[in-house]
Structure formats: C-alpha cells, structure tokens
Enzyme design. Structure first.
Site, short mmCIF file in Angstrom:
data_model
loop_
_atom_site.label_atom_id
_atom_site.label_comp_id
_atom_site.label_asym_id
_atom_site.label_seq_id
_atom_site.Cartn_x
_atom_site.Cartn_y
_atom_site.Cartn_z
N SER A 150 30.58 55.56 53.63
CA SER A 150 31.89 55.03 53.24
C SER A 150 32.91 56.10 52.89
CB SER A 150 31.74 54.06 52.06
OG SER A 150 31.41 54.76 50.88
N LYS A 188 33.57 56.65 45.47
CA LYS A 188 34.85 56.22 46.02
C LYS A 188 35.96 57.16 45.56
CE LYS A 188 32.79 52.60 47.74
NZ LYS A 188 32.53 52.48 49.19
#
Length: 210
Positions: A59, A101
C-alpha cells in the site's frame, strides 16, 4: 632459618593465587554488570523510544516496499504529526496488525478528493503528490469533503488504488491515540515488487516532506 624461608616461599605463591582469583572475580562481576546494563538499555530503548516494525503489503509503493524494516519513533515522544509524515498505527476494529500510511491532513483541516481526476485537496489547495504511485481514483465509502476532528489525522497509502486507508468508512479519520509512532529510518529494504531485488541504497533516514 632454612625451614622458615621454605615456609615463606610456600606461602607467597598461595597469596598471589588468591589475589589473582579475586581479580578475576572482580573482572567477571564488572563484565556481567556491563552486559546486564547494556541489555536493560536496549530493552528500554525499544520499549519507550523506538520500535522496529516491518511493512506488510504494497500500500505504500513506491515509497516503501513489502518487507521493509522501519525504525519508528514512539508516539510518547513525538505526537506532533504533520502532512507528509509516514506513521504506523493500529486500530483493532479495522485491522489487527499495524498498518503504515502517510498523513494527508491533521485536525481542523478539510480534505476533498476529486475521484474523477484523482486529485486530493486540503483546505481547498491541490496537493502536489510526487510520492504517490498513481492518482486517487478509488472510493472506499467515506464522504467528502471531510473535516478532520480534533486529535485525529487523515491518512492514505502512496499506492492509492491498492490501499485501505481513511477513505474507507471502516477506518475514517484516525484518533492519534491509535498511532504507534512515526517512521524515521529505513533499516533494511524489502524486495521490489516487480524485480524481486533489494535496493540497499534505500537505507537511510525518512525525512518529513511537509
């Protein structure tokens, strides 16, 4: 007289041996004490200051690869998160394992995403996101525009169309109490998702871009 000298000759080596044993015992004690202190220092360091956390998944491509090992500064020491910071967080109701993230917005800021063009806006300003893998086309349930609540952050992965993040209504904005810490150093590179090779030239500090 000769008998007395012989006795002295016998006692002197015994005294020297006792002194040597005491010296060896003292050296062993000091070495053990230094080892225990070193182990304790490492335990305290990795409990309260930094943590070693691995990246699981793709990701954050191209910035981070699956298998990267990150040195993460504990949130107890640094909770002033800014745009561009790469953070590690865990929210059991979203995912049991820690996720990595990038901070896109902080408390009080308003996020809006044009999924047709893939553009992300914060407080009406278009973000120049040269760190992403591709524009943001995938919606995940969160409604925009969205204002980040107090004590929270809005996060997304750099591999935008292959990342579950604050666009997901299951995660949404993240209370900073769920943040484990900020990634500050890449210690060991994972294998590139296309070539399978490890680029050791990537090892180094992770700078803030905000």
């Amino acid at each position: 007289m000769w008998k007395k000298k012989a006795q002295e000759a016998q006692t002197e080596p015994a005294g020297q041996e006792t002194s040597r044993k005491k010296e060896e015992g003292r050296d062993l004690y000091e070495w053990t004490q230094a080892l225990v202190c070193s182990v304790l220092a490492v335990v305290l360091l990795f409990t309260f200051v930094v943590r070693l956390i691995g990246v699981d998944g793709h990701s954050m491509v191209p910035t981070l690869q699956d298998g990267d090992r990150l040195l993460v500064l504990n949130s107890l020491l640094d909770d002033d998160y800014q745009y561009g910071d790469i953070v590690v967080l865990r929210k059991d109701t979203f995912m049991t394992e820690p996720i990595v993230k990038r901070v896109i917005a902080t408390e009080g800021q308003t996020v809006d995403i044009d999924f047709a063009s893939g553009s992300v806006y914060v407080d009406g300003e278009l973000l120049e996101e040269d760190y992403i893998n591709e524009p943001t086309y995938v919606e995940e349930g969160t409604e925009f525009p969205l204002t980040v609540p107090e004590g929270s952050i809005f996060v997304m992965g750099d591999n935008r169309n292959h990342s579950s993040d604050s666009r997901s209504s299951d995660l949404g904005t993240v209370d900073t109490r769920y943040v484990i810490g900020r990634a500050v150093f890449l210690l060991f590179p994972g294998a590139d998702e296309t070539t399978g090779e490890r680029d050791f030239g990537r090892i180094g500090g992770i700078d803030r871009i905000g």
